[in-house]
Design a protein around this motif. Structure first.
Motif: not given
Length: 113
Positions: A26-30, A58-64, A66-67
């Motif tokens: 459900r996340a726009d940004i994970a 350590e952090l990571s981020g993605e907009a799943p 939109l890829g």
């Protein structure tokens, strides 16, 4: 360590007006975070034993949907003694959370043009 970071990130996102969801679907940004121990040092000071642990975050981020990769702050460390230095962890968690919010805002601004 993780509970402090999760709580502060959720609070910072909420205060910034972002809705926090627990399901990645459900996340726009994970946002992902990995915290691992780097070092433990035991010392005697003022007649008291301190066990200072150093952790790397350590952090990571993605907009799943939109890829897209979402830029996150660089890896950082925090050192504290769990018996007397918990406020140091909380402060570092607040700083990291604020940095995450700024990175998300920058990503949204860039996407909106």
């Amino acid at each position: 360590m993780c509970a402090s970071l999760r709580s502060n990130v959720n609070d910072a996102l909420d205060k910034a007006g972002f809705r926090v969801v627990t399901s990645p679907d459900r996340a726009d940004i994970a946002i992902g975070a990995v915290a691992g121990g780097l070092q433990e040092k035991v010392s005697q000071q003022f007649g008291q034993t301190f066990a200072t642990r150093t952790y790397k975050i350590e952090l990571s981020g993605e907009a799943p949907k939109l890829g897209d990769a979402v830029s996150m702050p660089p890896a950082t460390t925090v050192s504290f003694d769990a018996s007397v230095g918990r406020e140091r962890l909380e402060e570092k968690s607040r700083l990291v959370a604020g940095d995450i919010v700024e990175r998300i805002r920058a990503y949204i601004k860039k996407k909106r043009g």
